[in-house]
Design an enzyme around this catalytic site. Sequence first.
Site, PDB file in Angstrom:
ATOM      1  N   LYS A  63       0.883  -0.991  -0.031  1.00 41.37           N
ATOM      2  CA  LYS A  63       0.123   0.126  -0.115  1.00 41.37           C
ATOM      3  C   LYS A  63       0.930   1.233   0.012  1.00 41.37           C
ATOM      4  CE  LYS A  63      -3.902   2.423   2.475  1.00 41.37           C
ATOM      5  NZ  LYS A  63      -4.793   2.251   3.725  1.00 41.37           N
ATOM      6  N   LYS A 116      -1.876  -1.417  -3.786  1.00 37.64           N
ATOM      7  CA  LYS A 116      -2.719  -0.294  -3.854  1.00 37.64           C
ATOM      8  C   LYS A 116      -1.920   0.855  -3.959  1.00 37.64           C
ATOM      9  CE  LYS A 116      -6.374   2.324  -1.229  1.00 37.64           C
ATOM     10  NZ  LYS A 116      -7.110   2.029   0.452  1.00 37.64           N
TER      11      LYS A 116
END
Length: 414
Positions: free
Chosen positions: A280, A333
């Site tokens: 992320k 992400k």
Amino acid sequence: MKFSSFLLASLMTGSSAFAPSATTSINMNTMNTMNRNAALFSTGPSTDPVDKTLAGVDDALDYDVFDPHSGNTPAMTRNNNGEVFVPQRSRPRRNRKSPAVRAMLRENIVTPANFIYPLFIHDETFTQDIGSMPGCKRHSLESMLEEVGDAFKYGVQTFVLFPKVPDELKTNLGVEAYNPNGIVHRAIRMIKEKYPDAVICTDVALDPYSDQGHDGAVEDGKILNDVTINQLCKQAVSQARAGADIVAPSDMMDGRVGAIRDALDSEGFTDVSILAYTAKYASAYYGPFRDALDSHPGFGDKKTYQQDPSNGREALVEAALDAAEGADMLMVKPGMPYLDVIRRLKDNSNLPIAAYHVSGEYCMIKAACERGWLDEKAVVLETLTCFKRAGADIILTYYAKQAAMWMHEDGLVK
């Protein structure tokens, strides 16, 4: 003097008034070219068959044209029928020659079963549009149930819940995150009661519940790693008790996957999966999502715990740790700007890989399509296919229901 008399006098003045000039010569050449082009080129698309010998195709041109068949090393030859020909056995276009052949040979196919559909919820009786995310809403719990039912009809069966929490319930330690009567816990129970086959994924992080707007507890401007994990364990277990099938720690604290796995197992939730936000990144693409949850950082940024967008190899370190700690799935992400990271994880892990098509990516497509610059359906389906091609087994996307509807309309799924 009248204007007509003045014009006549001007035209009659000087013997050179109509003498040919360089400009006139250029204009005459242009006219000749236009006349020749009118004779050579049709005014619309031709439906005539092409003479593949191309004999005499350039005869009417008044300029030199390169002949690909000339010289000692010609670029082109002719086949037994006298047609122009490039000698080559391998012609990849044969595998693209018809829709049926393309479908037979397609390497990557996206179906609604690959999607996780993010749903924003709030503890209100009304549904509210999210201004920075056209087409997305903050759902009441009743509206959430309707949306789940609609998506189910098109084959979307997995959902992740993101709550907008009232400010008065936010604290530094995020204690509302594990309230068994909190909005997420009630939402899980409602969905499971009405749609028992639905797969419910929950976000494990403190930012929606934090009065600091960060994913963890804060002290002196620093995010406390281990204190945060203590709270996340409580959150994950409480969500599992409510009926969550998958918990997804998005906080990026070191060691949280192992601690959450142990906490779940100790309470008998050995079947609850962990979808780890493995890679992320501290990305600029999250703004509209934070609008939806009203969870912008209260100070600074998240760069001390989320990954640097410049780093790719670092994702492999995170992936190895998450896998060793008991993660069942690994997520990257954002998605589209990080397809290379998706591929790295796919090539280096045997675990399923998820890609999050985040709010900023979603909004860029929406904005371009609203202006008529892109074909929304075509671009979205291509984008989702790109995730699959890069190595994603799972795609979190706000387009989940709409994409599934398009797939059904086109007969891609039944």
